[in-house]
Design an enzyme around this catalytic site. Structure first.
Site, PDB file in Angstrom:
ATOM      1  N   LYS A 212       0.507  -1.254  -0.262  1.00 33.72           N
ATOM      2  CA  LYS A 212       0.103  -0.255   0.227  1.00 33.72           C
ATOM      3  C   LYS A 212       1.267   1.299  -0.234  1.00 33.72           C
ATOM      4  O   LYS A 212       1.089   1.945  -0.599  1.00 33.72           O
ATOM      5  CB  LYS A 212      -1.107  -0.664   1.157  1.00 33.72           C
ATOM      6  CG  LYS A 212      -1.320   1.343   1.032  1.00 33.72           C
ATOM      7  CD  LYS A 212      -2.945   0.762   2.490  1.00 33.72           C
ATOM      8  CE  LYS A 212      -3.902   2.359   3.285  1.00 33.72           C
ATOM      9  NZ  LYS A 212      -4.136   1.681   3.599  1.00 33.72           N
ATOM     10  N   HIS A 390      -2.780 -33.692  18.848  1.00 37.63           N
ATOM     11  CA  HIS A 390      -1.700 -33.933  18.778  1.00 37.63           C
ATOM     12  C   HIS A 390       0.042 -32.784  19.714  1.00 37.63           C
ATOM     13  O   HIS A 390       0.936 -33.125  20.191  1.00 37.63           O
ATOM     14  CB  HIS A 390      -1.102 -35.300  18.191  1.00 37.63           C
ATOM     15  CG  HIS A 390      -2.075 -35.701  17.796  1.00 37.63           C
ATOM     16  ND1 HIS A 390      -2.575 -37.384  18.645  1.00 37.63           N
ATOM     17  CD2 HIS A 390      -3.333 -35.851  17.277  1.00 37.63           C
ATOM     18  CE1 HIS A 390      -3.256 -37.694  17.562  1.00 37.63           C
ATOM     19  NE2 HIS A 390      -4.244 -36.658  16.884  1.00 37.63           N
TER      20      HIS A 390
END
Ligand code: F6P
Length: 554
Positions: A212, A390
């Protein structure tokens, strides 16, 4: 006076005080009991919209809780603030700018005035410019310096000029067309540059410099390195314009870099970086999935904008998620929020959400500069399921902090393999169920006895097997991930963040906090590379500079 000119002290509101009293009354609330006593709880605490289904029944709420939360939203002026944002008022007060990312996905015909100009014309001109280049590349009309077609697109950008496009192009991989591969080069770490360019053929690569400001260090350094790489690999200066285009609001800087004006795509001050994937910053997405799918993404987001603007709070997905987040953050002491997408293609969703939420609401002064009176933006973290089970779900189940979680899961997989998707879906549901049900001491002991353990062992192990439960989560389900539903999902969280910012009275659209580190970085760089720099302000930084320069290497 509106929310961005004269933000309320939300803790002074009667609805805030009522929620504080209600929190005390909810101390012994049990989700297990709530489901047992109200067989309609799931039906009454779920809502469908824009291709998404939100189940928010596994929360520490009663109908009274929800009513009090909606009262707070009303009293804090969420409806007025939403209208102000959607109509282009300067809701980004510190920068005196509108926040009109929603205009990027509005259909032609609507008009939105900014500084006396109808910006919708610019929005659709940019879309036409995108359509043209995507069409030329997909139809092999765009050729490189050696007249070969483009096979790889490298987006050079960071933060909002990278995370949104990366999320979407990964999430919509099954929708890629014409075989154009997209790569993302964001960090200033040379290892990333090497890893990305190692896969590329200079003759068939197009670089998109997405920035930008066209002033971000990492992006400019990578753009310069890419140009050097291109020339070093045989690319010519004369035809550099065929391999470098730009998306920026700083047109002159792009021209100075060597980008042809017609290959510069616009960005505007009224779109924040972390809300910009709907603009030409989304060019890598469009090059991957085609303009038709990109427009479906836009229309999905637009449908969520309409839902957010028109639905009563009771049926309003962004408001529901926002107010549940406020409930846990401000009344139950939750400090972080977990996003757990059970889908491989959404594995990087949380990275985009981190910038969207934490760069928007990681603030401690209100819109008028006065200090906030309550906790604001939470830490956003998470990762793909079932992997997280996990890794960090242990803490979610038996840790000390309360961490609300959002599960996101499609009903249908793009890649059915045996019964894998049934197991993935089952794991998603069972995790939120375990968070809610837990396992009591009685249940733990019975389980151990049933395994034949003697009483001493039962008593020894039981405390470790107890799971507190009563931990809240939402589950967002969709038929399958599509451009439209993904657009709606991302917009859902954009509006959730916005509503929370309004409640806390903060500006969700500036990011002044990132400036100091950038300034100090230049001084440290000069100390690392120059020999006449004054010592650092502190011994730690100077010591680490010295270490880098080899004075104290072991
Ligand atoms: O430094 C933070 C930030 O400004 C983000 O808000 C933005 O998305 C990113 O850097 C990149 O900025 P630009 O698009 O101007 O290069």
């Amino acid at each position: 006076m509106t929310h961005y000119q004269n933000p309320l002290d939300v803790t002074d509101l009667s609805s805030w005080k009522a929620l504080g009293d209600h929190r005390l009354a909810m101390q012994n609330f049990s989700m297990r009991d709530a489901f047992a006593t109200d067989p309609k709880r799931f039906e009454s605490m779920s809502v469908s919209a824009c291709g998404l289904f939100l189940d928010y029944s596994k929360n520490l709420v009663t109908p009274e809780t929800l009513s009090l939360l909606f009262n707070l939203a009303r009293e804090a002026g969420v409806e007025q603030a939403t209208r102000a944002m959607m109509t282009g008022e300067p809701v980004n007060a510190s920068e005196q700018r509108p926040a009109l990312h929603t205009a990027l996905r509005r259909p032609m015909g609507e008009s939105v005035m900014v500084n006396g100009q109808n910006i919708m014309r610019d929005v659709h001109t940019a879309l036409a410019q995108m359509t043209d280049i995507v069409s030329r590349i997909h139809n092999n009309l765009w050729r490189g310096f050696s007249d070969k077609t483009i096979t790889d697109v490298v987006n050079i950008g960071i933060g909002g000029s990278f995370l949104g496009p990366q999320l979407v192009s990964e999430a919509l991989l099954p929708f890629t067309q014409h075989g154009v591969r997209t790569h993302y080069l964001a960090n200033i770490d040379g290892s990333e540059f090497r890893e990305v360019t190692a896969k590329l053929n200079v003759e068939t690569t197009l670089f998109i410099i997405s920035s930008k400001t066209f002033g971000t260090l990492e992006t400019l350094k990578n753009a310069q390195a890419a140009r050097t790489w291109y020339l070093g690999k045989g690319g010519t200066e004369e035809k550099l314009y065929r391999h470098f285009i730009a998306v920026t609001s700083n047109k002159q800087a792009a021209i100075d870099f060597g980008i042809r004006e017609k290959n510069i795509f616009p960005m505007w001050d009224w779109v924040g970086g972390r809300y910009s994937l709907w603009s030409a910053i989304g060019l890598p997405i469009a090059l991957a999935i085609g303009m038709s799918n990109f427009k479906d993404l836009l229309s999905g987001a637009y449908s969520m904008d309409c839902h957010f603007q028109n639905e009563p709070f009771e049926r309003n997905m962004p408001v529901l998620l926002a107010m549940l987040g406020v409930w846990y953050h401000n009344f139950w002491g939750a400090q972080s929020y977990a996003f757990l997408p059970y889908d491989h293609y959404l594995r990087n969703f949380v990275k985009h959400l981190q910038q969207m939420d934490m760069e928007s609401n990681g603030k401690s002064v209100r819109q008028d500069g006065t200090p906030v009176s309550c906790n604001t933006g939470p830490v956003i973290w998470g990762g793909v399921g079932a992997n997280g089970q996990h890794a960090y779900h242990q803490l979610l189940h038996q840790g000390t902090p309360l961490i609300p979680a959002d599960f996101i899961v499609p009903v249908v997989s793009h890649n059915p393999v045996a019964d894998h998707h049934e197991w993935l879906y089952a794991n998603c549901l069972s995790q939120s169920q375990a968070l809610m049900l837990g396992k009591s001491r009685t249940e733990a002991e019975a389980e151990l006895r049933a395994k034949g353990l003697d009483e001493a062992e039962v008593q020894r192990l039981a405390p470790h097997k107890v799971i507190p439960g009563n931990r809240p989560s939402n589950t967002v389900v969709m038929e399958t991930i599509s451009p439209g539903r993904l657009g709606a999902l991302i917009a859902l969280y954009e509006h959730k963040v916005f509503v929370q910012g309004v409640i806390w009275g903060i500006n969700s659209f500036d990011q002044w906090g990132v400036e100091l580190g950038k300034e100090l970085g230049k001084a440290v760089y000069n100390r690392l590379t120059g020999y006449d720099s004054p010592p650092a302000e502190d011994a730690s930084t100077q010591g680490l500079v010295d270490y880098f320069r080899g004075r104290h290497r072991g």
